[in-house]
Motif scaffolding. Structure first.
Motif, mmCIF file in Angstrom:
data_model
loop_
_atom_site.group_PDB
_atom_site.id
_atom_site.type_symbol
_atom_site.label_atom_id
_atom_site.label_comp_id
_atom_site.label_asym_id
_atom_site.label_seq_id
_atom_site.Cartn_x
_atom_site.Cartn_y
_atom_site.Cartn_z
ATOM 1 N N ARG A 55 5.800 -18.218 10.918
ATOM 2 C CA ARG A 55 4.412 -17.514 10.539
ATOM 3 C C ARG A 55 4.248 -16.589 9.925
ATOM 4 O O ARG A 55 5.363 -15.407 10.377
ATOM 5 C CB ARG A 55 3.626 -17.804 11.906
ATOM 6 N N LEU A 310 -2.989 -11.176 -1.335
ATOM 7 C CA LEU A 310 -3.499 -12.477 -1.106
ATOM 8 C C LEU A 310 -4.003 -13.071 -2.424
ATOM 9 O O LEU A 310 -3.567 -14.215 -2.712
ATOM 10 C CB LEU A 310 -4.698 -11.985 -0.084
ATOM 11 N N CYS A 314 0.176 -14.572 -2.619
ATOM 12 C CA CYS A 314 0.124 -15.819 -1.886
ATOM 13 C C CYS A 314 -0.725 -16.721 -3.000
ATOM 14 O O CYS A 314 -0.015 -17.915 -2.929
ATOM 15 C CB CYS A 314 -1.130 -15.551 -0.897
ATOM 16 N N THR A 320 0.368 -18.426 3.041
ATOM 17 C CA THR A 320 -0.668 -18.283 3.777
ATOM 18 C C THR A 320 -0.490 -17.302 4.723
ATOM 19 O O THR A 320 0.616 -18.083 5.707
ATOM 20 C CB THR A 320 -1.397 -19.751 4.052
ATOM 21 N N ALA A 322 -0.707 -16.175 8.763
ATOM 22 C CA ALA A 322 -1.194 -16.670 9.927
ATOM 23 C C ALA A 322 -2.155 -15.688 10.596
ATOM 24 O O ALA A 322 -3.105 -16.247 11.404
ATOM 25 C CB ALA A 322 0.055 -16.953 10.913
ATOM 26 N N ALA A 323 -1.834 -14.418 10.258
ATOM 27 C CA ALA A 323 -2.758 -13.415 10.819
ATOM 28 C C ALA A 323 -2.612 -11.945 10.037
ATOM 29 O O ALA A 323 -1.668 -11.779 9.296
ATOM 30 C CB ALA A 323 -2.475 -13.032 12.349
ATOM 31 N N VAL A 324 -3.596 -11.397 10.328
ATOM 32 C CA VAL A 324 -3.482 -10.066 9.413
ATOM 33 C C VAL A 324 -3.634 -8.866 10.540
ATOM 34 O O VAL A 324 -4.518 -8.785 11.618
ATOM 35 C CB VAL A 324 -4.674 -9.908 8.418
ATOM 36 N N HIS A 369 -11.461 -13.488 3.782
ATOM 37 C CA HIS A 369 -10.371 -14.447 3.618
ATOM 38 C C HIS A 369 -10.205 -15.397 4.646
ATOM 39 O O HIS A 369 -9.531 -16.180 4.436
ATOM 40 C CB HIS A 369 -9.170 -13.690 3.252
ATOM 41 N N LEU A 371 -9.128 -15.252 7.724
ATOM 42 C CA LEU A 371 -7.915 -15.173 8.402
ATOM 43 C C LEU A 371 -8.068 -14.352 9.623
ATOM 44 O O LEU A 371 -8.769 -13.358 9.876
ATOM 45 C CB LEU A 371 -6.920 -14.100 7.546
ATOM 46 N N HIS A 430 -7.027 -21.650 10.608
ATOM 47 C CA HIS A 430 -7.889 -20.494 9.952
ATOM 48 C C HIS A 430 -8.080 -21.375 8.546
ATOM 49 O O HIS A 430 -7.444 -22.266 8.484
ATOM 50 C CB HIS A 430 -7.126 -19.474 9.939
ATOM 51 N N PHE A 432 -7.894 -20.116 4.978
ATOM 52 C CA PHE A 432 -7.671 -18.901 4.017
ATOM 53 C C PHE A 432 -8.405 -19.379 2.860
ATOM 54 O O PHE A 432 -8.278 -20.465 2.147
ATOM 55 C CB PHE A 432 -6.096 -19.080 3.747
#
Length: 553
Positions: A55, A310, A314, A320, A322-324, A369, A371, A430, A432
């Motif tokens: 991730r 992003l 990306c 992608t 998985a978390a920010v 986004h 996320l 999520h 994205f």
């Protein structure tokens, strides 16, 4: 507490082969640069294709201030914390440029108890990647001017040459120069230098999948136009092969370690204010094949670094997150709330609440986004409980949790609460979303970023810029855009802190980066060759007793 460089120098480093073994990389698959750093071989990376991926965790921040945000420090601390909790985590960050090291910003290895080491090597030459990029870029410059000297068989128009030279140092007098003066020294023309981190070659290296992709992208670099308006590429000048040779070793990611002996891949280094601000795709994807979690950062604030991570990285690499993690500090929000740097140690809840407008806009932007998001409060000793509570309340009002992390002081142990929340968020589904589609016209892509991300009323385009965008639209209209803008503000004015409104973004110039695969929009007074400050860090950097470097930070 000791300085960053003193902490780094006192670290108990493990042999780099041991760090590689943590990722399942054998001694035969690394190319050591001394005892504490190595490159990962091309053959090993090629053999990872088809493996499942871990991730990806993106660390970004509010707009930077002189008070400091600690984005890299948080990236390192979070990676160490994930490893402490039993996960297999790798850190992916950018390499340091000599420009800010000897200028004002300092190094790029984290700080306190959350650092990547060897700190001195990382901030001074490292494995020579930046020098290879500088050499490859300037080889193309030399071959272009040599072609003009020896008859100009491609009929290049010297007035339409767009390729500049680069140097990895802040040097304002090189922004605009005249080349070719004197008999027999070429065709006189105006040009200039950019800093190496703004080079299209840097962007290409960071976006390439392998050597074949690298050479193909280098060949697509547009350096000039002919007298009848046709583009001239590096492939036309037969420069792409030699440039690839210079970059062969530089394309291999660099493996080092944190203070807690966890693996870190440090590779590439485009700035986010003048380039796309992310470490290399090849480093990120390699780490994802070898880890449960990969913690990476995007340069400067989320309006620049995360937006480009992003919408460019990306999009191009099929990644992608998985978390920010959005990093903020009490001190920086006070400055956004109007407090002078000299008064930051005094409790001022009102200023934190006022400055939190900057944090809130970044939260809203990132949530567009789709996320999962957490705010990391990078703790300083002068923070008060009431000030931290003000940040928590601002985040909570937008449905986001804010967690205080003490990794600077305590290393990974100080970021375990943050790591647990990141693991929880990363396990959630999520949706994205990018900011704009590929088929949106270039002008509209720029305006969309200005209005949706910066909060501007629109963008201003001089007629010459509009004409250039229109000329590129048919062939290059599907490319993303890379905004070159001040990092200090959502606007193009570095003095407008917080969350300014009622402004427009002046687009001064656009540049085509056909090899990298994006169009650069240069806004306001941003410079692609910075200058040194009145009192540069170079004034204090020297060799001390025993030949140790002093003054790096």
């Amino acid at each position: 507490m000791n300085t960053d460089i003193e902490i780094a120098r006192a670290a108990h480093k493990r042999p780099i082969a041991e760090i590689a073994a943590k990722l399942g990389i054998g001694a035969q698959d690394i190319l050591p640069y001394g005892h504490d750093k190595a490159k990962i071989s091309r053959d090993f990376i090629a053999g990872l294709a088809g493996r499942p991926q871990g991730r990806l965790i993106l660390v970004t921040a509010i707009n930077p201030t002189p008070a400091g945000e600690g984005k890299t420090t948080t990236t390192v601390g979070l990676g160490d914390a994930l490893n402490r909790l039993g996960a297999k985590a790798t850190i992916c960050i950018r390499e340091a440029s000599l420009g800010p090291n000897f200028g004002m910003k300092g190094g790029a290895a984290g700080g306190g108890r959350a650092q990547v080491i060897p700190m001195e090597d990382m901030n001074l030459h490292f494995t020579g990647d930046f020098h290879a990029i500088t050499s490859a870029h300037n080889l193309l410059s030399a071959m272009l001017d040599n072609h003009l000297h020896w008859g100009n068989a491609l009929d290049i128009d010297p007035r339409r040459i767009t390729w500049r030279r680069v140097l990895d140092m802040n040097d304002r007098v090189l922004r605009d120069v005249v080349l070719g003066l004197g008999p027999g020294n070429g065709v006189p023309r105006e040009s200039g230098f950019d800093i190496t981190v703004a080079s299209e070659v840097m962007a290409i290296l960071c976006l390439s999948r392998d050597l074949d992709d690298l050479q193909d992208r280098l060949g697509r670099i547009v350096v000039a136009q002919t007298r009848d308006g046709r583009p001239v590429t590096a492939r036309d000048l037969q420069a792409d092969g030699a440039m690839t040779v210079l970059l062969r070793d530089a394309l291999q990611p660099n493996l080092v370690q944190t203070l807690e002996n966890n693996p870190a891949l440090v590779h590439g280094g485009p700035f986010a204010n003048i380039a796309h601000g992310c470490n290399s795709v090849i480093a990120t994807t390699t780490a994802l094949h070898l880890s449960d979690y990969v913690v990476t950062e995007a340069g400067f604030g989320a309006d620049l670094g995360a937006e480009k991570f992003l919408n460019i990285k990306c999009r191009k690499a099929g990644l992608t997150p998985a978390a920010v993690v959005l990093v903020a500090t009490v001190r920086a929000l006070k400055m956004n709330g109007g407090v002078a740097r000299s008064d930051l140690a005094v409790e001022n809840i009102g200023a934190v609440q006022a400055g939190a407008a900057n944090l809130s806009r970044h939260i809203r932007n990132l949530r567009k986004h789709g996320l999962p998001l957490v705010v990391a409060i990078n703790h300083f000793a002068t923070d008060t409980r009431a000030e931290i509570a003000a940040i928590e309340a601002a985040a909570r009002a937008l449905g986001v949790q804010a967690i205080t992390a003490r990794h600077w002081e305590m290393g990974g142990a100080g970021a375990e609460d943050l790591a647990r929340e990141v693991m929880r968020l990363a396990a959630q589904p999520h949706d994205f979303r990018l900011t704009y589609p590929d088929d949106m016209p270039l002008r509209d892509k720029i305006e969309t970023i200005c209005t949706r991300i910066y909060g501007a009323e629109g963008a201003q385009f001089p007629p010459a810029v509009l004409a250039r965008l229109e000329a590129w639209q048919a062939e290059y209209g599907s490319l993303p855009v890379c905004m070159a803008k001040t990092q200090y503000s959502f606007s193009a004015n570095p003095d407008w802190l917080g969350a300014p409104e009622g402004f427009t973004i002046p687009v001064r110039e656009v540049r085509l980066a056909a090899g990298a695969g994006f169009v650069v929009a240069i806004c306001g007074d941003i410079m692609t060759m910075p200058g040194l400050p009145r009192d540069p860090a170079a004034n204090r950097i020297r060799l001390g007793a025993g030949g140790h470097v002093e003054g790096l930070f």
